[in-house]
Design a protein around this motif. Structure first.
Motif, PDB file in Angstrom:
ATOM      1  N   ILE A 138      26.764  -5.819 -22.525  1.00 32.41           N
ATOM      2  CA  ILE A 138      26.261  -4.456 -22.318  1.00 32.41           C
ATOM      3  C   ILE A 138      25.285  -4.423 -21.139  1.00 32.41           C
ATOM      4  CG2 ILE A 138      24.839  -2.633 -23.350  1.00 32.41           C
ATOM      5  CD1 ILE A 138      26.009  -3.414 -26.064  1.00 32.41           C
ATOM      6  N   SER A 139      24.405  -5.430 -21.049  1.00 36.04           N
ATOM      7  CA  SER A 139      23.441  -5.480 -19.948  1.00 36.04           C
ATOM      8  C   SER A 139      24.148  -5.594 -18.603  1.00 36.04           C
ATOM      9  CB  SER A 139      22.486  -6.665 -20.128  1.00 36.04           C
ATOM     10  OG  SER A 139      21.666  -6.474 -21.256  1.00 36.04           O
ATOM     11  N   LEU A 140      25.153  -6.457 -18.523  1.00 39.25           N
ATOM     12  CA  LEU A 140      25.864  -6.646 -17.262  1.00 39.25           C
ATOM     13  C   LEU A 140      26.713  -5.431 -16.904  1.00 39.25           C
ATOM     14  CD1 LEU A 140      26.906 -10.393 -17.569  1.00 39.25           C
ATOM     15  CD2 LEU A 140      25.029  -9.396 -16.272  1.00 39.25           C
ATOM     16  N   LEU A 141      27.227  -4.732 -17.917  1.00 44.95           N
ATOM     17  CA  LEU A 141      27.944  -3.489 -17.641  1.00 44.95           C
ATOM     18  C   LEU A 141      27.009  -2.476 -16.996  1.00 44.95           C
ATOM     19  CD1 LEU A 141      30.444  -1.695 -17.860  1.00 44.95           C
ATOM     20  CD2 LEU A 141      29.728  -1.102 -20.201  1.00 44.95           C
ATOM     21  N   GLY A 142      25.769  -2.443 -17.484  1.00 41.98           N
ATOM     22  CA  GLY A 142      24.783  -1.552 -16.877  1.00 41.98           C
ATOM     23  C   GLY A 142      24.492  -1.911 -15.436  1.00 41.98           C
ATOM     24  N   VAL A 143      24.373  -3.209 -15.145  1.00 38.40           N
ATOM     25  CA  VAL A 143      24.151  -3.655 -13.769  1.00 38.40           C
ATOM     26  C   VAL A 143      25.324  -3.257 -12.886  1.00 38.40           C
ATOM     27  CG1 VAL A 143      23.847  -5.674 -12.275  1.00 38.40           C
ATOM     28  CG2 VAL A 143      22.681  -5.568 -14.484  1.00 38.40           C
ATOM     29  N   LEU A 144      26.550  -3.437 -13.402  1.00 35.48           N
ATOM     30  CA  LEU A 144      27.742  -3.099 -12.633  1.00 35.48           C
ATOM     31  C   LEU A 144      27.812  -1.602 -12.345  1.00 35.48           C
ATOM     32  CD1 LEU A 144      30.232  -4.481 -11.428  1.00 35.48           C
ATOM     33  CD2 LEU A 144      31.474  -3.933 -13.534  1.00 35.48           C
ATOM     34  N   LEU A 145      27.448  -0.791 -13.326  1.00 38.63           N
ATOM     35  CA  LEU A 145      27.412   0.661 -13.113  1.00 38.63           C
ATOM     36  C   LEU A 145      26.421   1.029 -12.011  1.00 38.63           C
ATOM     37  CD1 LEU A 145      27.521   2.234 -16.704  1.00 38.63           C
ATOM     38  CD2 LEU A 145      29.161   2.605 -14.856  1.00 38.63           C
ATOM     39  N   ALA A 146      25.262   0.410 -12.045  1.00 41.24           N
ATOM     40  CA  ALA A 146      24.236   0.714 -11.044  1.00 41.24           C
ATOM     41  C   ALA A 146      24.699   0.347  -9.646  1.00 41.24           C
ATOM     42  CB  ALA A 146      22.943  -0.031 -11.375  1.00 41.24           C
ATOM     43  N   GLN A 147      25.522  -0.703  -9.535  1.00 40.62           N
ATOM     44  CA  GLN A 147      25.974  -1.165  -8.233  1.00 40.62           C
ATOM     45  C   GLN A 147      27.160  -0.375  -7.707  1.00 40.62           C
ATOM     46  OE1 GLN A 147      26.540  -5.243  -9.578  1.00 40.62           O
ATOM     47  NE2 GLN A 147      24.913  -5.935  -8.217  1.00 40.62           N
ATOM     48  N   THR A 148      27.963   0.215  -8.595  1.00 47.57           N
ATOM     49  CA  THR A 148      29.225   0.819  -8.150  1.00 47.57           C
ATOM     50  C   THR A 148      29.242   2.343  -8.182  1.00 47.57           C
ATOM     51  OG1 THR A 148      30.115   0.520 -10.394  1.00 47.57           O
ATOM     52  CG2 THR A 148      30.574  -1.213  -8.783  1.00 47.57           C
ATOM     53  N   VAL A 149      28.518   2.951  -9.101  1.00 49.61           N
ATOM     54  CA  VAL A 149      28.518   4.418  -9.210  1.00 49.61           C
ATOM     55  C   VAL A 149      27.352   4.961  -8.389  1.00 49.61           C
ATOM     56  CG1 VAL A 149      28.443   6.401 -10.758  1.00 49.61           C
ATOM     57  CG2 VAL A 149      29.558   4.286 -11.508  1.00 49.61           C
ATOM     58  N   GLN A 150      27.647   5.485  -7.213  1.00 46.11           N
ATOM     59  CA  GLN A 150      26.606   5.870  -6.261  1.00 46.11           C
ATOM     60  C   GLN A 150      26.377   7.383  -6.162  1.00 46.11           C
ATOM     61  OE1 GLN A 150      24.685   3.583  -4.701  1.00 46.11           O
ATOM     62  NE2 GLN A 150      25.784   2.073  -5.939  1.00 46.11           N
ATOM     63  N   ARG A 151      26.973   8.174  -7.075  1.00 44.71           N
ATOM     64  CA  ARG A 151      26.778   9.624  -7.019  1.00 44.71           C
ATOM     65  C   ARG A 151      25.346   9.971  -7.406  1.00 44.71           C
ATOM     66  NH1 ARG A 151      27.691  13.958 -10.549  1.00 44.71           N
ATOM     67  NH2 ARG A 151      28.554  12.596 -12.158  1.00 44.71           N
ATOM     68  N   PRO A 152      24.642  10.783  -6.598  1.00 43.98           N
ATOM     69  CA  PRO A 152      23.248  11.146  -6.923  1.00 43.98           C
ATOM     70  C   PRO A 152      23.157  11.826  -8.283  1.00 43.98           C
ATOM     71  CG  PRO A 152      23.780  11.760  -4.666  1.00 43.98           C
ATOM     72  CD  PRO A 152      25.082  11.361  -5.319  1.00 43.98           C
ATOM     73  N   LEU A 153      22.087  11.526  -9.010  1.00 42.98           N
ATOM     74  CA  LEU A 153      21.895  12.117 -10.332  1.00 42.98           C
ATOM     75  C   LEU A 153      21.622  13.610 -10.229  1.00 42.98           C
ATOM     76  CD1 LEU A 153      21.692  11.507 -13.368  1.00 42.98           C
ATOM     77  CD2 LEU A 153      19.246  11.099 -13.041  1.00 42.98           C
ATOM     78  N   TRP A 154      20.872  14.002  -9.187  1.00 40.06           N
ATOM     79  CA  TRP A 154      20.593  15.410  -8.951  1.00 40.06           C
ATOM     80  C   TRP A 154      21.159  15.831  -7.606  1.00 40.06           C
ATOM     81  CZ3 TRP A 154      16.175  12.425 -10.540  1.00 40.06           C
ATOM     82  CH2 TRP A 154      15.842  12.602 -11.888  1.00 40.06           C
ATOM     83  N   ARG A 155      21.754  16.999  -7.576  1.00 42.65           N
ATOM     84  CA  ARG A 155      22.281  17.500  -6.320  1.00 42.65           C
ATOM     85  C   ARG A 155      21.123  17.938  -5.436  1.00 42.65           C
ATOM     86  NH1 ARG A 155      27.677  21.188  -7.513  1.00 42.65           N
ATOM     87  NH2 ARG A 155      28.959  19.473  -8.350  1.00 42.65           N
ATOM     88  N   GLN A 156      21.285  17.704  -4.156  1.00 41.78           N
ATOM     89  CA  GLN A 156      20.247  18.092  -3.199  1.00 41.78           C
ATOM     90  C   GLN A 156      20.263  19.602  -2.981  1.00 41.78           C
ATOM     91  OE1 GLN A 156      20.624  15.874   0.384  1.00 41.78           O
ATOM     92  NE2 GLN A 156      18.876  16.837   1.384  1.00 41.78           N
ATOM     93  N   ARG A 157      19.088  20.188  -2.986  1.00 37.51           N
ATOM     94  CA  ARG A 157      19.022  21.632  -2.752  1.00 37.51           C
ATOM     95  C   ARG A 157      19.388  21.979  -1.320  1.00 37.51           C
ATOM     96  NH1 ARG A 157      13.260  23.364  -5.580  1.00 37.51           N
ATOM     97  NH2 ARG A 157      13.807  22.756  -7.726  1.00 37.51           N
ATOM     98  N   PRO A 158      20.113  23.073  -1.129  1.00 35.21           N
ATOM     99  CA  PRO A 158      20.462  23.477   0.236  1.00 35.21           C
ATOM    100  C   PRO A 158      19.218  23.698   1.085  1.00 35.21           C
ATOM    101  CG  PRO A 158      21.722  24.750  -1.388  1.00 35.21           C
ATOM    102  CD  PRO A 158      20.670  23.985  -2.144  1.00 35.21           C
ATOM    103  N   GLY A 159      19.251  23.143   2.286  1.00 40.73           N
ATOM    104  CA  GLY A 159      18.157  23.349   3.223  1.00 40.73           C
ATOM    105  C   GLY A 159      17.008  22.390   3.034  1.00 40.73           C
ATOM    106  N   VAL A 160      17.111  21.482   2.023  1.00 43.22           N
ATOM    107  CA  VAL A 160      16.049  20.501   1.803  1.00 43.22           C
ATOM    108  C   VAL A 160      16.575  19.148   2.215  1.00 43.22           C
ATOM    109  CG1 VAL A 160      14.562  19.392   0.104  1.00 43.22           C
ATOM    110  CG2 VAL A 160      15.143  21.820  -0.127  1.00 43.22           C
ATOM    111  N   SER A 161      15.869  18.492   3.120  1.00 40.47           N
ATOM    112  CA  SER A 161      16.327  17.191   3.628  1.00 40.47           C
ATOM    113  C   SER A 161      16.079  16.131   2.579  1.00 40.47           C
ATOM    114  CB  SER A 161      15.589  16.829   4.919  1.00 40.47           C
ATOM    115  OG  SER A 161      14.202  16.796   4.685  1.00 40.47           O
ATOM    116  N   GLY A 162      17.014  15.161   2.473  1.00 41.60           N
ATOM    117  CA  GLY A 162      16.873  14.096   1.503  1.00 41.60           C
ATOM    118  C   GLY A 162      15.901  13.047   1.980  1.00 41.60           C
ATOM    119  N   THR A 163      15.560  12.193   1.056  1.00 39.61           N
ATOM    120  CA  THR A 163      14.639  11.106   1.351  1.00 39.61           C
ATOM    121  C   THR A 163      15.423   9.886   1.794  1.00 39.61           C
ATOM    122  OG1 THR A 163      13.196  11.916  -0.381  1.00 39.61           O
ATOM    123  CG2 THR A 163      12.770   9.697   0.447  1.00 39.61           C
TER     124      THR A 163
END
Length: 304
Positions: free
Chosen positions: A278-303
């Motif tokens: 389970i721990s290694l599955l979590g590590v693999l998810l963190a490395q492969t799933v790169q979709r941002p958790l929150w969508r960036q607001r229009p007109g606001v520059s990302g960090t």
């Protein structure tokens, strides 16, 4: 892509797994401070003839970044290593490897906090999964017993060591040191040795002995783990890139468990498979799933 590109990080993980087993063997033979000190001395003795002239020619650049190099050396070669050896006194090699394999996830989460990188779905989900798997592992399959008895000292020390190593990785990315890799390793080893020297001198008599039992362990830790492993990893990163290489860290618990069963006669339990998986599955998810958790607001520059 040449075959050696994939072989380099695999061999690096095999050497790292061997180092975890060596840490466990050293726990009953030599003080953690002593083996950390001796391995640093060996690293510097082996590297000095090859690195001293390039280091001297690059002294101006090194002088500008000396404190970053020193801090990185203390974290990665002094604190991480000595805590790992101390952890080996009260936990298994398999547990140590599973906890160490969480380093990429910890690095990613610390990058969000310290570098302003965006939190991804993989990091969030992977963090929850890995934490749950880790609790199941250190509780040996019984989380209620874990709440009653607490975390074993060795597992807690290994988790602290892993957090320090992850912070080291984040600082390297933040500072972007311009020093060539081998010169940086040498400078970090010097700083780590200076940090360990006072502690080494305070050791009680007999806890830092050099004999037929401890010398092979020191030799492996100094040459195999510190120099050869570093070379293989650096070459792998050059050919595959850091992200693809980091996935190989997931092999560390498997390789360590196999070596521990053969050399240390450790037993594999179901909680290792479930919690570690389970721990290694979590590590693999963190490395492969790169979709941002929150969508960036229009007109606001990302960090960055």
């Amino acid at each position: 892509m040449p075959v050696r590109a994939y072989l380099y990080p695999f061999l690096a993980m095999l050497l790292w797994a061997g180092n975890v087993v060596v840490s466990k063997l050293a726990a009953s033979s030599i003080a953690p401070t002593a083996i950390t000190f001796y391995r640093l001395v060996l690293v510097l003795l082996v590297m000095t003839p090859f690195i001293i002239l390039p280091l001297w020619r690059n002294r101006a650049a090194i002088r500008r970044q000396w404190w970053q190099l020193a801090l990185c050396g203390v974290m990665s070669m002094a604190l991480f290593q000595s805590l790992s050896y101390r952890a080996a006194e009260s936990t298994t090699a398999t547990n140590m490897a599973i906890v160490t394999a969480l380093a990429p996830l910890m690095t990613a989460l610390l990058s969000v906090l310290l570098l302003g990188e965006r939190l991804t779905v993989g990091m969030a989900a992977g963090g929850v999964l890995s934490f749950g798997g880790l609790l199941y592992l250190v509780g040996r399959g019984d989380m209620l017993a874990l709440l009653q008895q607490g975390v074993h000292a060795g597992d807690a020390l290994m988790l602290l060591a892993c957090l320090i190593f992850a912070l080291y990785g984040v600082l390297l990315r933040r500072w972007r040191l311009s020093i060539p890799a081998w010169q940086a390793i040498y400078c970090q080893a010097l700083a780590a040795l200076a940090c360990m020297l006072p502690l080494f001198l305070l050791l009680p008599a007999g806890s830092a002995r050099l004999d037929a039992t401890t010398l092979p362990l020191i030799g492996y830790a100094g040459i195999g783990s510190s120099i050869v492993l570093s070379y293989l990893w650096i070459e792998g990163v050059k050919l595959l890139g850091p992200n693809r290489c980091s996935i190989y860290v997931n092999l560390l618990p498997l390789l360590t468990a196999l070596l521990a069963i053969v050399w240390l006669h450790e037993s594999m339990h179901i909680y290792h498979l479930v919690g570690g998986g389970i721990s290694l599955l979590g590590v693999l998810l963190a490395q492969t799933v790169q979709r941002p958790l929150w969508r960036q607001r229009p007109g606001v520059s990302g960090t960055a």
